[in-house]
Design a protein around this motif. Structure first.
Motif, mmCIF file in Angstrom:
data_model
loop_
_atom_site.group_PDB
_atom_site.id
_atom_site.type_symbol
_atom_site.label_atom_id
_atom_site.label_comp_id
_atom_site.label_asym_id
_atom_site.label_seq_id
_atom_site.Cartn_x
_atom_site.Cartn_y
_atom_site.Cartn_z
ATOM 1 N N ASP A 1 -49.737 10.914 -66.486
ATOM 2 C CA ASP A 1 -48.814 11.967 -66.451
ATOM 3 C C ASP A 1 -48.342 12.153 -65.177
ATOM 4 N N ARG A 2 -48.910 11.893 -64.141
ATOM 5 C CA ARG A 2 -48.648 12.012 -62.746
ATOM 6 C C ARG A 2 -47.531 10.889 -62.603
ATOM 7 N N GLN A 3 -47.951 9.603 -62.787
ATOM 8 C CA GLN A 3 -46.958 8.808 -62.708
ATOM 9 C C GLN A 3 -45.663 8.830 -63.185
ATOM 10 N N ILE A 4 -45.421 9.209 -64.414
ATOM 11 C CA ILE A 4 -44.166 9.573 -64.864
ATOM 12 C C ILE A 4 -43.594 10.639 -64.151
ATOM 13 N N ARG A 5 -44.089 11.768 -63.735
ATOM 14 C CA ARG A 5 -43.518 12.946 -62.957
ATOM 15 C C ARG A 5 -43.025 12.403 -61.608
ATOM 16 N N ASN A 6 -43.991 11.575 -61.036
ATOM 17 C CA ASN A 6 -43.543 10.870 -59.710
ATOM 18 C C ASN A 6 -42.353 9.922 -60.006
ATOM 19 N N LEU A 7 -42.189 9.135 -61.063
ATOM 20 C CA LEU A 7 -41.182 8.311 -60.997
ATOM 21 C C LEU A 7 -39.869 9.121 -61.487
ATOM 22 N N GLY B 1 -34.914 4.280 -68.262
ATOM 23 C CA GLY B 1 -33.946 4.648 -67.457
ATOM 24 C C GLY B 1 -32.679 4.950 -68.408
ATOM 25 N N SER B 2 -31.361 5.040 -67.556
ATOM 26 C CA SER B 2 -30.276 5.402 -68.238
ATOM 27 C C SER B 2 -29.818 4.223 -68.895
ATOM 28 N N ASP B 3 -30.306 3.107 -68.724
ATOM 29 C CA ASP B 3 -29.807 1.776 -69.378
ATOM 30 C C ASP B 3 -30.591 1.691 -70.719
ATOM 31 N N GLY B 4 -31.763 2.340 -71.041
ATOM 32 C CA GLY B 4 -32.378 2.334 -72.359
ATOM 33 C C GLY B 4 -33.749 1.477 -71.901
ATOM 34 N N VAL B 5 -33.659 0.917 -70.720
ATOM 35 C CA VAL B 5 -34.684 0.044 -70.432
ATOM 36 C C VAL B 5 -35.999 0.719 -70.050
ATOM 37 N N PRO B 6 -37.207 0.470 -70.643
ATOM 38 C CA PRO B 6 -38.249 1.042 -70.368
ATOM 39 C C PRO B 6 -38.555 0.870 -68.750
ATOM 40 N N LEU B 7 -38.922 2.377 -67.945
ATOM 41 C CA LEU B 7 -39.393 2.089 -66.354
ATOM 42 C C LEU B 7 -40.848 2.355 -66.369
ATOM 43 N N PHE B 8 -41.351 2.757 -67.436
ATOM 44 C CA PHE B 8 -42.698 2.988 -67.715
ATOM 45 C C PHE B 8 -43.270 3.160 -69.148
ATOM 46 N N VAL B 9 -44.658 2.482 -69.552
ATOM 47 C CA VAL B 9 -44.971 2.444 -70.899
ATOM 48 C C VAL B 9 -46.248 3.149 -70.807
ATOM 49 N N GLY B 10 -46.588 4.375 -71.530
ATOM 50 C CA GLY B 10 -47.915 4.785 -71.516
ATOM 51 C C GLY B 10 -47.770 6.262 -71.700
ATOM 52 N N ASP B 11 -48.811 6.675 -72.557
ATOM 53 C CA ASP B 11 -48.768 8.138 -73.106
ATOM 54 C C ASP B 11 -49.325 9.260 -72.059
ATOM 55 N N PRO B 12 -48.688 10.167 -71.353
ATOM 56 C CA PRO B 12 -49.033 10.956 -70.419
ATOM 57 C C PRO B 12 -49.894 11.960 -70.752
ATOM 58 N N LEU B 13 -50.350 12.067 -72.013
ATOM 59 C CA LEU B 13 -51.041 12.841 -72.669
ATOM 60 C C LEU B 13 -52.584 12.288 -72.710
ATOM 61 N N LEU C 1 -49.068 15.319 -84.954
ATOM 62 C CA LEU C 1 -48.057 16.426 -85.183
ATOM 63 C C LEU C 1 -48.772 17.904 -84.572
ATOM 64 N N ASN C 2 -50.067 18.101 -84.663
ATOM 65 C CA ASN C 2 -50.528 19.264 -84.294
ATOM 66 C C ASN C 2 -50.711 19.237 -82.650
ATOM 67 N N ASN C 3 -50.411 18.110 -82.023
ATOM 68 C CA ASN C 3 -50.420 18.118 -80.458
ATOM 69 C C ASN C 3 -49.133 17.512 -79.982
ATOM 70 N N LEU C 4 -47.939 17.573 -80.783
ATOM 71 C CA LEU C 4 -46.351 17.537 -80.405
ATOM 72 C C LEU C 4 -46.212 18.601 -79.197
ATOM 73 N N TYR C 5 -46.788 19.728 -79.499
ATOM 74 C CA TYR C 5 -46.226 20.879 -78.497
ATOM 75 C C TYR C 5 -46.684 20.513 -77.012
ATOM 76 N N LYS C 6 -47.789 19.352 -76.926
ATOM 77 C CA LYS C 6 -48.058 19.051 -75.536
ATOM 78 C C LYS C 6 -47.027 18.287 -74.734
ATOM 79 N N TYR C 7 -46.061 17.804 -75.629
ATOM 80 C CA TYR C 7 -44.772 17.302 -74.604
ATOM 81 C C TYR C 7 -43.946 18.366 -74.173
ATOM 82 N N SER C 8 -44.063 19.520 -74.831
ATOM 83 C CA SER C 8 -43.021 20.616 -74.049
ATOM 84 C C SER C 8 -42.794 20.557 -72.626
#
Length: 178
Positions: free
Chosen positions: A164-170, A146-158, A70-77
């Motif tokens: 983080d880069r992989q998600i942003r590039n995707l 994706g817009s179909d609800g199927v995971p395109l990537f699994v992993g915490d960017p934090l 909870l203390n680190n949720l702001y990092k997903y901002s």
């Protein structure tokens, strides 16, 4: 010519990263949001979860240190702010509190003024309707869908700059094709 080769290589790189992220999460099944989830007041714009959208879903299960997360949720901002660049992109945090935190979770979150939607799963229904999601594992509980609800990537960017880069590039490659 050089530019098109660079774009092609970048696209292939992103696709290969997405394939690696998919295999980490097990089955490629649609992420479903149960109807009994509670929204915490004061967060996000409360998107309709039944509407298809590209989403970063952060699931915090009852075995994790809730106060730490909870203390680190702001990092997903920083991901939430990407909805300005990528229309329709949403960040959703879903928390399954344990018996110790269940009573205080609303108060703990209300004052944080997070820019994304926070949902509470008091009856552990998220894992029940998503049997392909591992019961524990922080890196297995963050999905770019994706817009179909199927995971395109699994992993915490934090957890790493690479994720983080992989998600942003995707995200960039998804919206560039639109």
């Amino acid at each position: 010519m050089k530019k098109s080769i660079c774009y092609s290589l970048a696209f292939l790189f992103v696709i290969s990263l997405a394939a690696c992220g998919r295999s980490a999460g097990g089955k490629n099944e649609k992420i479903v949001f149960p109807t009994g989830l509670e929204r915490i007041d004061g967060t996000g714009a409360h998107p309709d979860l039944s509407v298809p959208a590209i989403r970063l879903v952060v699931f915090i299960d009852s075995t994790e240190c809730s106060s730490c997360r909870l203390n680190n949720l702001y990092k997903y901002s920083s991901f939430s702010s990407m909805s300005e660049i990528y229309p329709g992109f949403e960040t959703i945090v879903l928390i399954q509190p344990n018996s110790e935190t269940a009573g205080s979770i609303d108060k703990d979150l209300a004052h944080r003024e997070l820019p994304f939607d926070v949902l509470i799963d008091r009856d552990a229904s998220f894992l029940k309707v998503n049997p392909s999601v591992p019961a524990t594992g922080r890196n297995q509980h963050v999905f770019l869908t994706g817009s179909d609800g199927v995971p395109l990537f699994v992993g915490d960017p934090l957890s790493s700059a690479g994720r983080d880069r992989q998600i942003r590039n995707l995200l960039y490659s998804i919206y560039e094709r639109k």
